[in-house]
Motif scaffolding. Sequence first.
Motif, mmCIF file in Angstrom:
data_model
loop_
_atom_site.group_PDB
_atom_site.id
_atom_site.type_symbol
_atom_site.label_atom_id
_atom_site.label_comp_id
_atom_site.label_asym_id
_atom_site.label_seq_id
_atom_site.Cartn_x
_atom_site.Cartn_y
_atom_site.Cartn_z
ATOM 1 N N LEU A 53 12.893 8.620 1.127
ATOM 2 C CA LEU A 53 13.230 10.032 1.253
ATOM 3 C C LEU A 53 13.389 10.590 -0.154
ATOM 4 C CD1 LEU A 53 15.782 9.534 4.161
ATOM 5 C CD2 LEU A 53 13.390 10.255 4.358
ATOM 6 N N GLU A 54 14.106 11.635 -0.330
ATOM 7 C CA GLU A 54 14.229 12.255 -1.653
ATOM 8 C C GLU A 54 14.918 11.334 -2.660
ATOM 9 O OE1 GLU A 54 17.714 13.461 0.835
ATOM 10 O OE2 GLU A 54 15.604 13.747 1.149
ATOM 11 N N GLY A 55 14.481 11.493 -3.922
ATOM 12 C CA GLY A 55 15.144 10.838 -5.040
ATOM 13 C C GLY A 55 14.819 9.379 -5.240
ATOM 14 N N CYS A 56 13.759 8.846 -4.652
ATOM 15 C CA CYS A 56 13.402 7.440 -4.843
ATOM 16 C C CYS A 56 12.337 7.311 -5.924
ATOM 17 C CB CYS A 56 12.885 6.833 -3.539
ATOM 18 S SG CYS A 56 14.162 6.686 -2.279
ATOM 19 N N THR A 57 12.499 6.287 -6.783
ATOM 20 C CA THR A 57 11.529 6.035 -7.840
ATOM 21 C C THR A 57 11.140 4.568 -7.851
ATOM 22 O OG1 THR A 57 13.269 5.643 -9.486
ATOM 23 C CG2 THR A 57 12.434 7.906 -9.288
ATOM 24 N N PHE A 58 9.916 4.328 -8.320
ATOM 25 C CA PHE A 58 9.367 2.979 -8.432
ATOM 26 C C PHE A 58 8.769 2.872 -9.832
ATOM 27 C CE2 PHE A 58 9.186 4.391 -4.061
ATOM 28 C CZ PHE A 58 9.698 3.314 -3.350
ATOM 29 N N ASP A 59 9.483 2.263 -10.759
ATOM 30 C CA ASP A 59 9.046 2.193 -12.154
ATOM 31 C C ASP A 59 8.639 0.764 -12.517
ATOM 32 O OD1 ASP A 59 9.662 4.915 -12.646
ATOM 33 O OD2 ASP A 59 11.770 4.391 -12.894
ATOM 34 N N GLY A 60 7.381 0.595 -12.895
ATOM 35 C CA GLY A 60 6.891 -0.712 -13.331
ATOM 36 C C GLY A 60 6.870 -1.750 -12.226
ATOM 37 N N ASP B 147 -7.535 -1.777 -1.964
ATOM 38 C CA ASP B 147 -7.397 -0.434 -1.395
ATOM 39 C C ASP B 147 -5.913 -0.108 -1.250
ATOM 40 O OD1 ASP B 147 -7.421 1.952 0.005
ATOM 41 O OD2 ASP B 147 -8.526 1.166 1.726
ATOM 42 N N PRO B 148 -5.367 0.778 -2.102
ATOM 43 C CA PRO B 148 -3.940 1.089 -2.047
ATOM 44 C C PRO B 148 -3.463 1.570 -0.677
ATOM 45 C CG PRO B 148 -4.932 2.056 -4.000
ATOM 46 C CD PRO B 148 -6.044 1.497 -3.178
ATOM 47 N N ARG B 149 -4.361 2.165 0.087
ATOM 48 C CA ARG B 149 -3.961 2.670 1.415
ATOM 49 C C ARG B 149 -3.625 1.543 2.381
ATOM 50 N NH1 ARG B 149 -3.208 7.987 1.879
ATOM 51 N NH2 ARG B 149 -4.354 9.164 0.355
ATOM 52 N N ALA C 89 5.817 11.426 4.370
ATOM 53 C CA ALA C 89 5.025 12.652 4.453
ATOM 54 C C ALA C 89 3.659 12.425 3.812
ATOM 55 C CB ALA C 89 5.761 13.787 3.747
ATOM 56 N N PRO C 90 2.649 13.164 4.261
ATOM 57 C CA PRO C 90 1.305 13.009 3.682
ATOM 58 C C PRO C 90 1.292 13.141 2.152
ATOM 59 C CG PRO C 90 1.168 14.323 5.666
ATOM 60 C CD PRO C 90 2.641 14.117 5.386
ATOM 61 N N ALA C 91 2.063 14.057 1.599
ATOM 62 C CA ALA C 91 2.084 14.229 0.139
ATOM 63 C C ALA C 91 2.609 12.966 -0.551
ATOM 64 C CB ALA C 91 2.939 15.434 -0.243
ATOM 65 N N PHE C 92 3.642 12.336 0.000
ATOM 66 C CA PHE C 92 4.172 11.096 -0.574
ATOM 67 C C PHE C 92 3.108 10.004 -0.530
ATOM 68 C CE2 PHE C 92 5.819 6.876 0.448
ATOM 69 C CZ PHE C 92 6.451 6.569 -0.751
ATOM 70 N N LEU C 93 2.458 9.836 0.630
ATOM 71 C CA LEU C 93 1.442 8.795 0.770
ATOM 72 C C LEU C 93 0.273 9.042 -0.186
ATOM 73 C CD1 LEU C 93 1.460 8.347 4.649
ATOM 74 C CD2 LEU C 93 2.595 6.917 2.933
ATOM 75 N N ALA D 105 -1.205 6.880 -7.466
ATOM 76 C CA ALA D 105 -0.517 6.109 -8.507
ATOM 77 C C ALA D 105 -0.945 4.647 -8.466
ATOM 78 C CB ALA D 105 0.994 6.225 -8.335
ATOM 79 N N LEU D 106 -1.074 4.073 -7.288
ATOM 80 C CA LEU D 106 -1.476 2.672 -7.181
ATOM 81 C C LEU D 106 -2.920 2.478 -7.605
ATOM 82 C CD1 LEU D 106 0.288 1.649 -3.855
ATOM 83 C CD2 LEU D 106 0.876 0.953 -6.174
ATOM 84 N N ALA D 107 -3.775 3.427 -7.280
ATOM 85 C CA ALA D 107 -5.179 3.325 -7.684
ATOM 86 C C ALA D 107 -5.281 3.358 -9.207
ATOM 87 C CB ALA D 107 -5.999 4.449 -7.064
ATOM 88 N N GLY D 108 -4.478 4.199 -9.849
ATOM 89 C CA GLY D 108 -4.461 4.278 -11.306
ATOM 90 C C GLY D 108 -3.894 3.027 -11.943
ATOM 91 N N ALA D 109 -2.890 2.435 -11.310
ATOM 92 C CA ALA D 109 -2.255 1.235 -11.862
ATOM 93 C C ALA D 109 -3.168 0.025 -11.775
ATOM 94 C CB ALA D 109 -0.950 0.947 -11.105
#
Length: 132
Positions: A62-69, A78-80, A116-120, A126-130
């Motif tokens: 939900l709001e305020g979650c981060t995943f760093d490194g 396929d990140p999906r 939500a679709p925007a989060f996915l 981000a995963l494709a770039g990583a």
Amino acid sequence: MTDASLAPIVLEPLGAGPEYADINVWLPQLFLETSRATGALVIENRKFVGCLIEGPAVLLPLEGCTFDGCNMGEAHGDPRTLMLQPGSPQRVAGPIPLRNCHFVNCRFLGVGFTGAPAFLDNMATALAGASQ
């Protein structure tokens, strides 16, 4: 003679946090401990550093979650693969909800993500770039 493969798994309590460092976190256990201790059905205000985050589980950040490194798990190119789109635009039952949780240099194993679709879309991008 007892078959060791049938021995029960005994888990040490993870505790209330708010910070966990360099440990294995079995998400169903964390959810149950949180729910039993606070009555809350959301894991909130936690920080995980260098942890192995284990499923099987589906997370609903939900709001305020981060995943760093973080290593979000094996996507097989396929990140999906790691994403589950909810069937309803309003609610989803079953996943473990997180609010204001921060993951730093963690590794995810057997964990999917929904929201939500925007989060996915953001996570897939981000995963494709990583992976490049």
